[in-house]
Design a protein around this motif. Structure first.
Motif, mmCIF file in Angstrom:
data_model
loop_
_atom_site.group_PDB
_atom_site.id
_atom_site.type_symbol
_atom_site.label_atom_id
_atom_site.label_comp_id
_atom_site.label_asym_id
_atom_site.label_seq_id
_atom_site.Cartn_x
_atom_site.Cartn_y
_atom_site.Cartn_z
ATOM 1 N N TYR A 1 42.020 42.923 26.823
ATOM 2 C CA TYR A 1 40.641 42.800 27.298
ATOM 3 C C TYR A 1 40.594 43.057 28.798
ATOM 4 C CZ TYR A 1 35.889 40.870 27.639
ATOM 5 O OH TYR A 1 34.550 40.701 27.842
ATOM 6 N N GLU A 2 39.700 43.940 29.200
ATOM 7 C CA GLU A 2 39.545 44.259 30.622
ATOM 8 C C GLU A 2 38.307 43.558 31.165
ATOM 9 O OE1 GLU A 2 40.057 48.416 32.232
ATOM 10 O OE2 GLU A 2 37.937 48.104 32.762
ATOM 11 N N LEU A 3 38.485 42.851 32.267
ATOM 12 C CA LEU A 3 37.396 42.132 32.914
ATOM 13 C C LEU A 3 37.239 42.654 34.338
ATOM 14 C CD1 LEU A 3 35.366 39.730 32.616
ATOM 15 C CD2 LEU A 3 37.133 38.286 33.651
ATOM 16 N N ALA A 4 36.024 43.044 34.694
ATOM 17 C CA ALA A 4 35.756 43.590 36.032
ATOM 18 C C ALA A 4 34.619 42.818 36.679
ATOM 19 C CB ALA A 4 35.403 45.071 35.938
ATOM 20 N N PHE A 5 34.730 42.527 37.982
ATOM 21 C CA PHE A 5 33.692 41.804 38.702
ATOM 22 C C PHE A 5 33.896 42.014 40.206
ATOM 23 C CE2 PHE A 5 37.186 39.049 37.521
ATOM 24 C CZ PHE A 5 37.615 38.566 38.746
ATOM 25 N N PRO A 6 32.833 41.843 41.000
ATOM 26 C CA PRO A 6 32.942 42.042 42.451
ATOM 27 C C PRO A 6 33.539 40.824 43.150
ATOM 28 C CG PRO A 6 30.683 41.509 41.865
ATOM 29 C CD PRO A 6 31.439 41.623 40.569
ATOM 30 N N THR B 1 46.147 39.997 28.073
ATOM 31 C CA THR B 1 46.834 40.252 26.808
ATOM 32 C C THR B 1 45.940 39.881 25.633
ATOM 33 O OG1 THR B 1 47.790 38.027 26.762
ATOM 34 C CG2 THR B 1 49.060 39.767 27.881
ATOM 35 N N PRO B 2 46.197 40.467 24.460
ATOM 36 C CA PRO B 2 45.394 40.116 23.274
ATOM 37 C C PRO B 2 45.367 38.622 22.998
ATOM 38 C CG PRO B 2 46.701 42.069 22.841
ATOM 39 C CD PRO B 2 47.154 41.537 24.180
ATOM 40 N N GLU B 3 46.483 37.958 23.249
ATOM 41 C CA GLU B 3 46.542 36.509 23.016
ATOM 42 C C GLU B 3 45.576 35.761 23.917
ATOM 43 O OE1 GLU B 3 49.729 32.809 23.465
ATOM 44 O OE2 GLU B 3 50.393 34.886 23.682
ATOM 45 N N ARG B 4 45.552 36.088 25.207
ATOM 46 C CA ARG B 4 44.681 35.399 26.158
ATOM 47 C C ARG B 4 43.237 35.894 26.077
ATOM 48 N NH1 ARG B 4 46.520 32.261 30.179
ATOM 49 N NH2 ARG B 4 48.089 31.934 28.561
ATOM 50 N N ALA B 5 43.053 37.100 25.594
ATOM 51 C CA ALA B 5 41.714 37.703 25.537
ATOM 52 C C ALA B 5 40.741 36.893 24.698
ATOM 53 C CB ALA B 5 41.814 39.129 24.993
ATOM 54 N N ARG B 6 41.265 36.190 23.691
ATOM 55 C CA ARG B 6 40.380 35.403 22.822
ATOM 56 C C ARG B 6 39.624 34.339 23.600
ATOM 57 N NH1 ARG B 6 44.942 36.002 19.370
ATOM 58 N NH2 ARG B 6 45.734 33.920 19.880
ATOM 59 N N TRP B 7 40.203 33.857 24.700
ATOM 60 C CA TRP B 7 39.526 32.883 25.554
ATOM 61 C C TRP B 7 38.733 33.573 26.673
ATOM 62 C CZ3 TRP B 7 44.149 31.821 23.193
ATOM 63 C CH2 TRP B 7 44.230 30.615 22.501
ATOM 64 N N ILE B 8 39.340 34.579 27.283
ATOM 65 C CA ILE B 8 38.733 35.219 28.448
ATOM 66 C C ILE B 8 37.403 35.883 28.115
ATOM 67 C CG2 ILE B 8 39.040 37.046 30.178
ATOM 68 C CD1 ILE B 8 40.703 34.541 30.654
ATOM 69 N N LYS B 9 37.280 36.441 26.927
ATOM 70 C CA LYS B 9 36.055 37.167 26.585
ATOM 71 C C LYS B 9 34.819 36.281 26.625
ATOM 72 C CE LYS B 9 36.341 36.488 21.570
ATOM 73 N NZ LYS B 9 35.080 35.724 21.461
ATOM 74 N N VAL C 1 48.135 38.304 32.314
ATOM 75 C CA VAL C 1 47.137 39.091 33.028
ATOM 76 C C VAL C 1 47.822 40.080 33.953
ATOM 77 C CG1 VAL C 1 46.940 37.388 34.889
ATOM 78 C CG2 VAL C 1 45.063 38.998 34.481
ATOM 79 N N GLU C 2 47.222 41.264 34.075
ATOM 80 C CA GLU C 2 47.704 42.293 34.994
ATOM 81 C C GLU C 2 46.532 42.770 35.838
ATOM 82 O OE1 GLU C 2 49.517 46.868 35.026
ATOM 83 O OE2 GLU C 2 49.160 45.822 33.116
ATOM 84 N N VAL C 3 46.728 42.847 37.151
ATOM 85 C CA VAL C 3 45.709 43.385 38.038
ATOM 86 C C VAL C 3 45.790 44.905 37.990
ATOM 87 C CG1 VAL C 3 44.870 43.528 40.404
ATOM 88 C CG2 VAL C 3 45.803 41.370 39.546
ATOM 89 N N LEU C 4 44.713 45.528 37.578
ATOM 90 C CA LEU C 4 44.661 46.989 37.536
ATOM 91 C C LEU C 4 44.152 47.563 38.855
ATOM 92 C CD1 LEU C 4 43.152 47.485 33.946
ATOM 93 C CD2 LEU C 4 45.565 47.441 34.625
ATOM 94 N N GLU C 5 43.123 46.948 39.392
ATOM 95 C CA GLU C 5 42.521 47.387 40.647
ATOM 96 C C GLU C 5 41.938 46.167 41.360
ATOM 97 O OE1 GLU C 5 39.556 50.391 40.037
ATOM 98 O OE2 GLU C 5 40.819 51.587 38.722
ATOM 99 N N GLY D 1 32.940 43.220 30.779
ATOM 100 C CA GLY D 1 34.155 43.134 29.978
ATOM 101 C C GLY D 1 34.155 44.150 28.860
ATOM 102 N N ARG D 2 35.337 44.594 28.494
ATOM 103 C CA ARG D 2 35.450 45.542 27.375
ATOM 104 C C ARG D 2 36.825 45.417 26.723
ATOM 105 N NH1 ARG D 2 37.606 50.962 28.522
ATOM 106 N NH2 ARG D 2 38.670 50.944 30.554
ATOM 107 N N TRP D 3 36.833 45.665 25.403
ATOM 108 C CA TRP D 3 38.081 45.655 24.649
ATOM 109 C C TRP D 3 38.779 46.993 24.818
ATOM 110 C CZ3 TRP D 3 39.982 41.318 22.719
ATOM 111 C CH2 TRP D 3 39.107 40.259 22.454
ATOM 112 N N LEU D 4 40.083 46.970 24.964
ATOM 113 C CA LEU D 4 40.882 48.187 25.064
ATOM 114 C C LEU D 4 41.541 48.489 23.720
ATOM 115 C CD1 LEU D 4 42.505 47.570 28.571
ATOM 116 C CD2 LEU D 4 40.365 48.757 28.008
#
Length: 332
Positions: free
Chosen positions: A277-282, A251-259, A300-304, A269-272
């Motif tokens: 904020y979307e974060l991707a990693f293996p 969420t935008p609120e949590r994104a300020r820390w996650i980024k 947070v939501e798991v997209l994939e 990572g990329r802003w939507l």
């Protein structure tokens, strides 16, 4: 200029000269008074056994290396002031680790750092207290007494015979291993090793090692690149090939820390458009990742991938069962 910085500079000045230097010139270079120069020289003589001699004829100070003696080196003071204060955090970390990894050797290093810091005009103790390291999720009640034996075998490249109790199923096994790396992760120690019983690389929680006997056999050494690929490519402490790619939306609120957080060396990572904020990693094994996702709750939501999304959904359903009892009580 702090006292140990002046001592460092005075040593640099004297060691770089073959002829005596006058007190007046030392005052200028050290930016201090005549009496301060004399105090520094006295401190170096008494505290560090520096062979500083005064040449009355030439009215100056120099290092007295008589009879071709080896040039004097200031013991332990190869740091500048900035470098030395940079050891503050290291000192605090050492105090957390000293019971295990190097024992008395680390304690002696700590005392040496404290001795150098004490040369400052202000309280070294107060400054040390200003740095705090908070341990979290450490499982050990104390460092495993076998730690030094494990570390010794690792450094000497010898095999170990371990009795190990797995936390996953409670099974106790005996196996010979070739230690590769000691890892301090989330305030707990792990041993990366080649397991000769399973004929593959494995991770052992140090606190679960019940016995460790050093064997008179050389350890099998795995190339560092292969170790990094096996142990570091996936997310968290779980080893193995990273076969999946996690995509998390915060969420935008949590994104300020996650980024600004580091989750994985290959994260992207990329802003939507909606400021999330979307974060991707293996990742490979999803168990640790699942716990880290859940701690962010609704933010947070798991997209994939789909199976990770389902794992989160299943866990939430099980959690709801616990609190559903309260809802039933209210209805009754």
């Amino acid at each position: 200029m702090e006292r140990f910085e002046r001592i460092y500079q005075l040593h640099h000045i004297l060691s770089g000269r073959r002829t005596p230097i006058a007190n007046r010139d030392l005052q200028e270079q050290l930016e201090c008074s005549e009496i301060t120069v004399k105090r520094l020289i006295s401190l170096m003589r008494n505290h560090f056994a520096a062979p500083i001699v005064y040449n009355r004829q030439l009215n100056g100070y120099t290092y007295g290396n008589e009879n071709g003696a080896h040039p004097y080196e200031l013991p332990g003071l190869w740091f500048s002031a900035d470098e030395l204060w940079g050891l503050l955090t290291c000192h605090t970390l050492l105090s957390k680790l000293s019971q295990g990894i190097f024992g008395e050797h680390v304690i002696q290093l700590q005392k040496r750092v404290e001795k150098l810091l004490a040369l400052d005009n202000t309280s070294a103790g107060r400054k040390l207290e200003s740095v705090k390291i908070l341990a979290m999720a450490a499982r050990q009640k104390g460092i495993n007494p076998l730690f030094n034996k494990i570390a010794s075998a690792l450094f000497d490249r010898r095999q170990l015979r371990l009795t190990y109790k797995a936390r996953s199923d409670g099974e106790t096994t005996e196996r010979d291993v070739s230690p590769q790396t000691l890892v301090h992760y989330r305030d707990n120690w792990y041993l990366d090793a080649w397991c000769h019983l399973k004929n593959e690389l494995r991770i052992f929680a140090v606190e679960n090692i019940q016995t460790a006997a050093r064997l008179d056999r050389p350890a099998k050494i795995i190339p560092r690149a292969e170790l990094d690929t096996y142990f570091s490519s996936a997310y968290g402490i779980f080893s193995g090939k990273a076969e999946h790619l996690a995509k998390l939306k915060f969420t935008p609120e949590r994104a300020r820390w996650i980024k600004d957080e580091h989750w994985h060396s290959e994260q992207q990572g990329r802003w939507l458009d909606d400021s999330s904020y979307e974060l991707a990693f293996p990742f490979g094994d999803h168990r640790e990742l699942l716990m880290d996702i859940l701690k962010h709750g609704r933010h947070v939501e798991v997209l994939e991938p789909a199976f990770l999304r389902q794992a989160v959904r299943d866990e939430i359903q099980e959690m709801k069962k616990i609190y559903r009892k309260d809802e039933i009580g209210i209805i009754e």
